[in-house]
Design a protein around this motif. Sequence first.
Motif, PDB file in Angstrom:
ATOM      1  N   GLY A   1       0.799  -1.217   0.000  1.00 24.59           N
ATOM      2  CA  GLY A   1       0.000   0.000   0.000  1.00 24.59           C
ATOM      3  C   GLY A   1       0.827   1.259   0.000  1.00 24.59           C
ATOM      4  N   LEU A   2       0.159   2.347   0.285  1.00 25.72           N
ATOM      5  CA  LEU A   2       0.757   3.674   0.216  1.00 25.72           C
ATOM      6  C   LEU A   2       0.220   4.521   1.361  1.00 25.72           C
ATOM      7  N   THR A   3       1.096   5.337   1.939  1.00 25.84           N
ATOM      8  CA  THR A   3       0.693   6.288   2.982  1.00 25.84           C
ATOM      9  C   THR A   3       0.943   7.705   2.487  1.00 25.84           C
ATOM     10  N   VAL A   4      -0.079   8.556   2.609  1.00 31.92           N
ATOM     11  CA  VAL A   4       0.022   9.971   2.239  1.00 31.92           C
ATOM     12  C   VAL A   4      -0.201  10.801   3.493  1.00 31.92           C
ATOM     13  N   THR A   5       0.676  11.761   3.737  1.00 31.39           N
ATOM     14  CA  THR A   5       0.588  12.606   4.923  1.00 31.39           C
ATOM     15  C   THR A   5       0.464  14.066   4.506  1.00 31.39           C
ATOM     16  N   LEU A   6      -0.555  14.748   5.029  1.00 33.23           N
ATOM     17  CA  LEU A   6      -0.786  16.159   4.759  1.00 33.23           C
ATOM     18  C   LEU A   6      -0.618  16.937   6.066  1.00 33.23           C
ATOM     19  N   THR A   7       0.100  18.057   5.997  1.00 34.31           N
ATOM     20  CA  THR A   7       0.420  18.823   7.202  1.00 34.31           C
ATOM     21  C   THR A   7       0.242  20.309   6.944  1.00 34.31           C
TER      22      THR A   7
ATOM     23  N   GLN B   1      -6.262   8.576   9.678  1.00 36.86           N
ATOM     24  CA  GLN B   1      -5.923   8.611  11.096  1.00 36.86           C
ATOM     25  C   GLN B   1      -6.060   7.193  11.652  1.00 36.86           C
ATOM     26  N   ASP B   2      -6.921   6.961  12.646  1.00 37.17           N
ATOM     27  CA  ASP B   2      -7.068   5.613  13.201  1.00 37.17           C
ATOM     28  C   ASP B   2      -8.401   4.975  12.818  1.00 37.17           C
TER      29      ASP B   2
ATOM     30  N   GLY C   1     -17.748  11.611  14.023  1.00 35.91           N
ATOM     31  CA  GLY C   1     -17.973  12.111  15.370  1.00 35.91           C
ATOM     32  C   GLY C   1     -16.722  12.367  16.177  1.00 35.91           C
ATOM     33  N   ARG C   2     -15.541  12.138  15.614  1.00 32.45           N
ATOM     34  CA  ARG C   2     -14.286  12.389  16.328  1.00 32.45           C
ATOM     35  C   ARG C   2     -13.506  13.484  15.618  1.00 32.45           C
ATOM     36  N   THR C   3     -12.777  14.271  16.399  1.00 28.37           N
ATOM     37  CA  THR C   3     -11.993  15.360  15.834  1.00 28.37           C
ATOM     38  C   THR C   3     -10.509  15.007  15.858  1.00 28.37           C
ATOM     39  N   TYR C   4      -9.794  15.465  14.837  1.00 30.90           N
ATOM     40  CA  TYR C   4      -8.368  15.206  14.703  1.00 30.90           C
ATOM     41  C   TYR C   4      -7.662  16.486  14.274  1.00 30.90           C
ATOM     42  N   SER C   5      -6.413  16.597  14.687  1.00 32.99           N
ATOM     43  CA  SER C   5      -5.561  17.711  14.279  1.00 32.99           C
ATOM     44  C   SER C   5      -4.477  17.188  13.338  1.00 32.99           C
ATOM     45  N   PRO C   6      -3.928  18.072  12.492  1.00 33.64           N
ATOM     46  CA  PRO C   6      -2.868  17.637  11.593  1.00 33.64           C
ATOM     47  C   PRO C   6      -1.626  17.236  12.377  1.00 33.64           C
ATOM     48  N   PRO C   7      -0.775  16.402  11.786  1.00 31.45           N
ATOM     49  CA  PRO C   7      -0.814  15.927  10.396  1.00 31.45           C
ATOM     50  C   PRO C   7      -1.901  14.888  10.152  1.00 31.45           C
ATOM     51  N   TYR C   8      -2.441  14.888   8.910  1.00 29.07           N
ATOM     52  CA  TYR C   8      -3.464  13.942   8.516  1.00 29.07           C
ATOM     53  C   TYR C   8      -2.804  12.802   7.732  1.00 29.07           C
TER      54      TYR C   8
ATOM     55  N   GLY D   1       4.665  26.372   2.121  1.00 29.27           N
ATOM     56  CA  GLY D   1       5.269  25.475   3.097  1.00 29.27           C
ATOM     57  C   GLY D   1       4.355  24.439   3.695  1.00 29.27           C
ATOM     58  N   LEU D   2       3.226  24.136   3.047  1.00 32.27           N
ATOM     59  CA  LEU D   2       2.394  23.038   3.517  1.00 32.27           C
ATOM     60  C   LEU D   2       3.157  21.721   3.386  1.00 32.27           C
ATOM     61  N   GLY D   3       2.758  20.720   4.178  1.00 32.70           N
ATOM     62  CA  GLY D   3       3.460  19.443   4.154  1.00 32.70           C
ATOM     63  C   GLY D   3       2.755  18.406   3.293  1.00 32.70           C
ATOM     64  N   TYR D   4       3.531  17.658   2.523  1.00 39.57           N
ATOM     65  CA  TYR D   4       2.997  16.562   1.701  1.00 39.57           C
ATOM     66  C   TYR D   4       4.069  15.496   1.575  1.00 39.57           C
ATOM     67  N   ALA D   5       3.702  14.247   1.847  1.00 38.67           N
ATOM     68  CA  ALA D   5       4.669  13.147   1.749  1.00 38.67           C
ATOM     69  C   ALA D   5       3.941  11.882   1.331  1.00 38.67           C
ATOM     70  N   GLU D   6       4.607  11.078   0.501  1.00 37.86           N
ATOM     71  CA  GLU D   6       4.117   9.762   0.093  1.00 37.86           C
ATOM     72  C   GLU D   6       5.144   8.711   0.488  1.00 37.86           C
ATOM     73  N   GLN D   7       4.668   7.565   0.963  1.00 35.90           N
ATOM     74  CA  GLN D   7       5.559   6.466   1.322  1.00 35.90           C
ATOM     75  C   GLN D   7       4.919   5.147   0.922  1.00 35.90           C
ATOM     76  N   ALA D   8       5.598   4.408   0.057  1.00 34.32           N
ATOM     77  CA  ALA D   8       5.107   3.102  -0.386  1.00 34.32           C
ATOM     78  C   ALA D   8       5.529   2.033   0.620  1.00 34.32           C
ATOM     79  N   HIS D   9       4.704   1.002   0.765  1.00 37.41           N
ATOM     80  CA  HIS D   9       4.955  -0.083   1.716  1.00 37.41           C
ATOM     81  C   HIS D   9       4.772  -1.426   1.014  1.00 37.41           C
ATOM     82  N   ASP D  10       5.676  -2.342   1.293  1.00 34.46           N
ATOM     83  CA  ASP D  10       5.512  -3.708   0.790  1.00 34.46           C
ATOM     84  C   ASP D  10       4.349  -4.402   1.483  1.00 34.46           C
TER      85      ASP D  10
END
Length: 253
Positions: free
Chosen positions: A110-116, A160-161, A181-188, A220-229
């Motif tokens: 899969g892939l993980t994308v992080t926005l900050t 998130q979770d 119904g749940r609130t979260y703060s960045p990073p997403y 300067g917003l954050g963006y990252a992609e990470q591939a996973h086996d």
Amino acid sequence: MALPPTQRSARRSWWRVGVPVVCLLAGLLLAATHGVSDGGEIRRSDAPRLVDLVRETQQSVDRLTAERDQLAQRRDSTHGRSGDAALAAINTRADAMAGEAGLDPVRGPGLTVTLTDAQRDAQGRFPRDASPDDLVVHQQDIQGVLNALWSAGAEAIQMQDQRLVATSAPRCVGNTLLLNGRTYSPPYRITAIGDAAAMQAALAEAPLVQLYKQYVVRFGLGYAEQAHDEIQVVGHADPPRMRYARPMGPLGY
């Protein structure tokens, strides 16, 4: 030095006209204010804020979730002792459909994308021409990433979770995210199971993601992609509730 009679007469005439006009304008202003406020204060110090309403709603959701879990435990223990064959058949069918409904965990590549949100520079400053909206992750940015991942054939997505299912709808409230119904703060953090290369290609071509990346460079917003086996996506914890769906027939109609 005394004023000539003509000047004194002109002064008295101005006051006789000016004072009533000023009083009339003040009366109109007070009447308009009363009409707008409906007899109450226009800016009350105890007026509820959106953040407070979200916090109260989240507390209510947590309380109702705990009550639901207690009732579900009582139900399972009661039906387990009764040995009801019909209930066992329903549970068997529900277990078979749990995977498609997103209730079971999924493992795979899969892939993980992080926005900050944007971070300050070494001097503790943001770009001079940036507005507050330029410095935070918005709902359209998250939705653009999610749509690109789904279009690339993602089998399961977690944000998130929480596992995203048909009834999940991420919403931004200020600089926080509201999800089920749940609130979260960045990073997403968005995790998707599927072909990582295909998902990265879809993200690179998505117009909303391209626009977000321009803000990454400019503000300067954050963006990252990470591939996973191999990575795991959790199952949806809450039972899905459909308001308008109905079971399909044998042929899917």
